[in-house]
Motif scaffolding. Sequence first.
Motif: not given
Length: 101
Positions: A21-22, A40, A68-69, A73-75
């Motif tokens: 995710y990151d 982003k 969103t995980s 985290s947004r991905y």
Amino acid sequence: MVKAKRAEITCAAQNGRHSPYDRITHVGGGVAKPWKLTIKAAIKLVDSGAWQFYVTRDGGPVKVEAQTSRTGSRYLKTANDRNEPFDLLALPDCPIEEVVS
């Protein structure tokens, strides 16, 4: 209502983090006019509805979605992926010089 612009994502820059995710830092594409966005910035464009991104799989377009995980985290991931962004992680690395945002 303004129609969203469409763009194919053909590369993804990764930072080597363990979490899928990151791991993606930038996405990019374009042949005649190469472009590259931070993850982003790409998520903001998807969330706003201004842009629709896709990848090509098996000869056809597959929509890219912002998610969103479980950890917040947004991905980005494709509609084909269950939870993790495997289609995007499988793309070639983006060249460094074409950073847009």
